[in-house]
Design an enzyme around this catalytic site. Structure first.
Site, PDB file in Angstrom:
ATOM      1  N   ARG A  51      10.847 -47.372  27.229  1.00 38.67           N
ATOM      2  CA  ARG A  51      10.090 -46.899  26.066  1.00 38.67           C
ATOM      3  C   ARG A  51       9.550 -48.035  25.189  1.00 38.67           C
ATOM      4  O   ARG A  51       8.548 -47.884  24.511  1.00 38.67           O
ATOM      5  CB  ARG A  51      11.014 -46.041  25.196  1.00 38.67           C
ATOM      6  CG  ARG A  51      10.690 -44.573  25.289  1.00 38.67           C
ATOM      7  CD  ARG A  51      11.609 -43.795  24.420  1.00 38.67           C
ATOM      8  NE  ARG A  51      12.967 -44.357  24.451  1.00 38.67           N
ATOM      9  CZ  ARG A  51      14.045 -43.727  24.025  1.00 38.67           C
ATOM     10  NH1 ARG A  51      13.937 -42.532  23.519  1.00 38.67           N
ATOM     11  NH2 ARG A  51      15.235 -44.277  24.079  1.00 38.67           N
ATOM     12  N   LYS A 148      25.902 -41.830  39.083  1.00 41.66           N
ATOM     13  CA  LYS A 148      26.732 -40.928  38.296  1.00 41.66           C
ATOM     14  C   LYS A 148      26.552 -41.129  36.786  1.00 41.66           C
ATOM     15  O   LYS A 148      26.179 -42.221  36.396  1.00 41.66           O
ATOM     16  CB  LYS A 148      28.187 -41.090  38.710  1.00 41.66           C
ATOM     17  CG  LYS A 148      28.968 -42.187  37.986  1.00 41.66           C
ATOM     18  CD  LYS A 148      30.431 -42.058  38.347  1.00 41.66           C
ATOM     19  CE  LYS A 148      31.331 -42.561  37.313  1.00 41.66           C
ATOM     20  NZ  LYS A 148      31.289 -43.889  36.840  1.00 41.66           N
ATOM     21  N   ASP A 177      27.214 -44.585  44.856  1.00 46.72           N
ATOM     22  CA  ASP A 177      28.596 -44.725  44.403  1.00 46.72           C
ATOM     23  C   ASP A 177      28.892 -46.188  44.671  1.00 46.72           C
ATOM     24  O   ASP A 177      28.997 -46.589  45.838  1.00 46.72           O
ATOM     25  CB  ASP A 177      29.551 -43.829  45.185  1.00 46.72           C
ATOM     26  CG  ASP A 177      30.966 -43.951  44.647  1.00 46.72           C
ATOM     27  OD1 ASP A 177      31.458 -45.094  44.556  1.00 46.72           O
ATOM     28  OD2 ASP A 177      31.577 -42.934  44.296  1.00 46.72           O
ATOM     29  N   HIS A 178      28.992 -46.992  43.632  1.00 47.89           N
ATOM     30  CA  HIS A 178      29.003 -48.443  43.890  1.00 47.89           C
ATOM     31  C   HIS A 178      30.227 -48.887  44.681  1.00 47.89           C
ATOM     32  O   HIS A 178      30.237 -49.957  45.259  1.00 47.89           O
ATOM     33  CB  HIS A 178      28.791 -49.253  42.598  1.00 47.89           C
ATOM     34  CG  HIS A 178      30.005 -49.405  41.745  1.00 47.89           C
ATOM     35  ND1 HIS A 178      30.413 -48.460  40.846  1.00 47.89           N
ATOM     36  CD2 HIS A 178      30.915 -50.408  41.644  1.00 47.89           C
ATOM     37  CE1 HIS A 178      31.497 -48.870  40.227  1.00 47.89           C
ATOM     38  NE2 HIS A 178      31.834 -50.054  40.694  1.00 47.89           N
ATOM     39  N   GLU A 216      42.854 -50.876  36.247  1.00 52.47           N
ATOM     40  CA  GLU A 216      41.996 -51.757  35.450  1.00 52.47           C
ATOM     41  C   GLU A 216      42.759 -52.198  34.208  1.00 52.47           C
ATOM     42  O   GLU A 216      43.620 -51.464  33.720  1.00 52.47           O
ATOM     43  CB  GLU A 216      40.737 -51.010  35.012  1.00 52.47           C
ATOM     44  CG  GLU A 216      39.890 -50.533  36.171  1.00 52.47           C
ATOM     45  CD  GLU A 216      38.643 -49.819  35.672  1.00 52.47           C
ATOM     46  OE1 GLU A 216      37.640 -50.492  35.471  1.00 52.47           O
ATOM     47  OE2 GLU A 216      38.703 -48.595  35.469  1.00 52.47           O
ATOM     48  N   HIS A 240      34.645 -42.349  43.107  1.00 52.82           N
ATOM     49  CA  HIS A 240      35.087 -43.561  43.797  1.00 52.82           C
ATOM     50  C   HIS A 240      36.329 -43.338  44.667  1.00 52.82           C
ATOM     51  O   HIS A 240      36.348 -43.696  45.843  1.00 52.82           O
ATOM     52  CB  HIS A 240      35.393 -44.679  42.793  1.00 52.82           C
ATOM     53  CG  HIS A 240      34.261 -44.978  41.852  1.00 52.82           C
ATOM     54  ND1 HIS A 240      32.938 -44.917  42.229  1.00 52.82           N
ATOM     55  CD2 HIS A 240      34.250 -45.352  40.547  1.00 52.82           C
ATOM     56  CE1 HIS A 240      32.182 -45.251  41.191  1.00 52.82           C
ATOM     57  NE2 HIS A 240      32.951 -45.508  40.166  1.00 52.82           N
TER      58      HIS A 240
HETATM   59  C1  BG6 Z   1      32.672 -47.060  36.891  1.00 49.53           C
HETATM   60  C2  BG6 Z   1      33.457 -46.333  35.844  1.00 49.53           C
HETATM   61  O1  BG6 Z   1      32.025 -46.161  37.731  1.00 49.53           O
HETATM   62  O2  BG6 Z   1      33.533 -47.878  37.659  1.00 49.53           O
HETATM   63  C3  BG6 Z   1      34.205 -47.302  34.967  1.00 49.53           C
HETATM   64  O3  BG6 Z   1      32.592 -45.535  35.044  1.00 49.53           O
HETATM   65  C4  BG6 Z   1      35.043 -48.251  35.797  1.00 49.53           C
HETATM   66  O4  BG6 Z   1      35.033 -46.614  34.031  1.00 49.53           O
HETATM   67  C5  BG6 Z   1      34.196 -48.871  36.903  1.00 49.53           C
HETATM   68  O5  BG6 Z   1      35.526 -49.254  34.926  1.00 49.53           O
HETATM   69  C6  BG6 Z   1      35.080 -49.667  37.851  1.00 49.53           C
HETATM   70  O6  BG6 Z   1      34.262 -50.382  38.738  1.00 49.53           O
HETATM   71  P1  BG6 Z   1      34.759 -51.722  39.402  1.00 49.53           P
HETATM   72  O7  BG6 Z   1      33.695 -52.076  40.363  1.00 49.53           O
HETATM   73  O8  BG6 Z   1      34.952 -52.714  38.307  1.00 49.53           O
HETATM   74  O9  BG6 Z   1      36.076 -51.391  40.071  1.00 49.53           O
END
Ligand code: BG6
Length: 484
Positions: A51, A148, A177-178, A216, A240
């Site tokens: 934007r 997501k 989905d990374h 984490e 995930h």
């Molecule tokens: C994201 C979540 O999809 O994945 C986060 O929304 C999370 O809450 C993150 O911290 C974790 O990703 P990675 O690659 O650091 O394990």
């Protein structure tokens, strides 16, 4: 070992939300690394669309700053950075209005791959899809990338899928989905399906149980407003961890091809049994003397949202019947550590003295940090004095095994964006997978909401609420350590 980088076809990649957080932290630094690796053809273009009123030069400056803030080693490569920035453009567009769309249309070239990354709130997906279609910017070969939250329940996911399907067919939709882009996650498939060793043992005759931990150390501060409406179940498990379960549990696909892989993953999700309340432990982190509690981070003093969850799941099929899959994920845990452990059964009988149950084979797949795989095996302790057994890891730490190449391991987003350009959907979720995952998740969340389930408090820096230990203890098992 020299890694092979195969350049992709020339592309125009439009990033809607091109000035936003994800673009600055992940997408643009990732593209720059692919540029340095020689994978991005010199006539390809990245077009930021948002934007804000700015020109190409302002955008290039914004990306320069983003790379300097969020990039890794590559940020010192100034010669390459200037060349990369030269391939960047900017268009001001109004996602829900008409402004800017004809400018974008004018900019697009025929005969190159066109990809559109929707790095914006899902509520805008429909508006973007419609405008891309109406302005003739996207054709039936174009690709869109979404991420997501893909709905927050089954109804929401269905509505989203339908919205996208109005203008794009499934083969054009890349749902990220990374976790699927993480190198070790892909290695899980290589280990399972590229070796003769494991597959014969990969079933309820030999596997005692599976543990998946994604721990984490960060809290939810800074993104409390989003997180409080999601919780660990929606934020991590539905996507995930579910994908990790799929890759561990799926049948070998006929070939390594998008629909063959996704068909098998879908069968796993559909075979997941419903989870009774006593197989789930939800937690919320407390305050410490120096750090705020979850509720303070979420700015919601009455929040019942979980920042931790542990659960015991089962998959109802011939391969896995009776094998518990224990899943656990949480914020503010003892260490940042993600691991999948396949714990094999005890020997039926030991010819050596001592307790057979003390010695178990465990295949552990470390996602992060220190990516690698190790197999715990039992050997004789060296030296005289009888047959004393000891467990040692056969350790394959990728950084050591692959030497200098390991440093070149691409980040999940780099890999996935290049797959979009290549037109390879294997590592992306199909619409029916996402819906099936919500169909399993919804009743669990609804049950908490109906009985106003209150998460157990846990100390930051711990392994979660005590009850999560009990989940395994009462079955004579225990969680593996969470250590960095
Ligand atoms: C994201 C979540 O999809 O994945 C986060 O929304 C999370 O809450 C993150 O911290 C974790 O990703 P990675 O690659 O650091 O394990």
């Amino acid at each position: 070992m020299v890694s092979r980088v195969i350049p992709v076809d020339t592309f125009d990649l439009v990033i809607f939300g091109g000035t936003g957080d994800l673009a600055r932290r992940k997408i643009l630094p990732g593209l720059f690394r692919r540029f340095i690796a020689g994978q991005m053809p010199g006539d390809s273009r990245v077009i930021g669309a948002a934007r804000s009123d700015m020109g190409d030069d302002d955008y290039r400056q914004l990306v320069r700053e983003a790379i300097s803030e969020f990039g890794g080693q590559e940020k010192s490569d100034t010669a390459n950075l200037d060349a990369f920035l030269g391939q960047l453009h900017y268009v001001q567009v109004d996602a829900t209005g008409d402004g800017g769309w004809s400018d974008l249309s004018d900019l697009m070239r025929p005969d190159v791959v066109r990809a559109f990354y929707f790095s914006v709130a899902p509520s805008l997906f429909g508006a973007l899809a419609e405008r891309l279609h109406n302005h003739g910017i996207a054709d039936r070969h174009s690709r869109i990338v979404v991420e997501k939250p893909l709905g927050r329940d089954l109804d929401g996911a269905r509505a989203l899928n339908q919205t996208l399907a109005e203008h794009f067919h499934e083969g054009q939709i890349y749902r990220i989905d990374h976790y699927l882009g993480k190198e070790t996650v892909q290695n899980l498939m290589a280990v399972r399906f590229g070796n003769v060793l494991f597959e014969p043992l990969w079933n309820n005759h030999y596997v005692d149980h599976i543990q998946i931990t994604v721990a984490e150390t960060v809290g939810v501060g800074g993104r409390g407003a989003y997180y409080d409406k999601s919780g660990a179940m929606r934020d991590m498990v539905q996507n995930h961890l579910m994908q990790l379960v799929c890759l561990i549990a799926m049948e070998p696909p006929g070939q390594f091809e998008a629909d063959a892989v996704r068909d098998e993953k879908l069968k796993v999700i559909r075979a997941l049994q419903s989870v009774p309340a006593h197989h789930i432990v939800r937690g919320q982190y407390e305050a410490t003397e120096t750090e705020p509690s979850y509720r303070e981070d979420a700015d919601n003093p009455r929040s019942f949202t979980e920042s931790f969850i542990a659960m015991r799941c089962e998959i109802a099929n011939w391969r896995w019947a009776g094998v518990p899959f224990y899943l656990r994920t949480g914020k503010k845990m003892r260490a940042r550590s993600s691991e999948i452990a396949v714990v094999f059964k005890d020997l039926g009988h030991s010819i050596f003295e001592g307790d057979v149950a003390r010695h178990r084979n465990i295949l552990s797949i470390r996602l992060q940090p220190n990516e690698g795989i190790d197999l715990q095996v039992t050997i004789k302790e060296p030296g005289p004095g009888g047959m004393r057994l000891v467990d040692v890891p056969l350790d394959l730490t990728f950084a050591e095994a692959l030497g200098e190449d390991a440093e070149e391991v691409p980040d999940a987003y780099e890999r996935l964006i290049m797959d979009v350009i290549r037109g390879n959907q294997t590592l992306f979720m199909r619409g029916d997978e996402v819906e099936a995952a919500w169909a399993w998740t919804d009743p669990i969340i609804n049950a908490w909401e109906e009985r106003s389930d209150v998460p157990k408090l846990y100390e930051p820096g711990s392994t979660g609420p005590e009850d999560s230990q009990m989940l395994l203890h009462r079955e004579g098992r225990r969680w593996r350590d969470i250590k960095a």
